[in-house]
Motif scaffolding. Structure first.
Motif, PDB file in Angstrom:
ATOM      1  N   GLU A 119     -10.410  -6.278  -0.028  1.00 60.37           N
ATOM      2  CA  GLU A 119     -10.678  -6.935  -1.303  1.00 60.37           C
ATOM      3  C   GLU A 119     -12.170  -7.232  -1.383  1.00 60.37           C
ATOM      4  N   VAL A 133      -4.644  -3.228  -6.873  1.00 64.52           N
ATOM      5  CA  VAL A 133      -3.994  -2.231  -6.021  1.00 64.52           C
ATOM      6  C   VAL A 133      -2.525  -2.616  -5.887  1.00 64.52           C
ATOM      7  N   ILE A 143      -9.985   0.791  -0.911  1.00 65.44           N
ATOM      8  CA  ILE A 143      -8.940   1.248  -0.002  1.00 65.44           C
ATOM      9  C   ILE A 143      -9.602   2.094   1.068  1.00 65.44           C
ATOM     10  N   PRO A 165     -11.442  -3.867  -5.490  1.00 63.98           N
ATOM     11  CA  PRO A 165     -10.935  -3.607  -4.145  1.00 63.98           C
ATOM     12  C   PRO A 165     -11.286  -2.190  -3.679  1.00 63.98           C
ATOM     13  N   VAL A 171      -6.335  -2.114   2.463  1.00 64.94           N
ATOM     14  CA  VAL A 171      -7.110  -2.553   1.307  1.00 64.94           C
ATOM     15  C   VAL A 171      -8.115  -3.616   1.742  1.00 64.94           C
TER      16      VAL A 171
END
Length: 89
Positions: free
Chosen positions: A82, A51, A4, A2, A80
């Motif tokens: 993914e 996360v 951010i 992931p 976030v």
């Protein structure tokens, strides 16, 4: 993995000379529909593993202390992304 995304913008009450320059360029190109532009920063932080709230709290702290200048900027978004299914790094 992931990623951010942290988005930072100049505080609304401050002048944004870069945004003003872009807005002027748009006007010179005949794009008069657009009257204002504000430029910000986008950070993409790749995370190994899941996360969770602790990771997001750590990123929030980094955003407030390292990625932005709280005197002249606001952190306007942390979200976030993914990784697409099947993607590996």
């Amino acid at each position: 993995m992931p990623t951010i995304v942290v988005e930072v913008m100049p505080k609304a009450e401050l002048l944004d000379p870069q945004g003003k320059a872009v807005a002027g360029a748009l006007g010179r190109l005949g794009k008069t529909r657009f009257t204002s532009v504000r430029l910000g920063k986008r950070f993409e932080i790749t995370v190994e593993g899941h996360v969770d709230d602790a990771v997001l709290a750590e990123v929030r702290e980094l955003a407030d202390t390292v990625l932005s200048n709280s005197v002249i900027e606001d952190v306007v978004g942390i979200h976030v992304l993914e990784a697409p299914a099947g993607e590996t790094h």
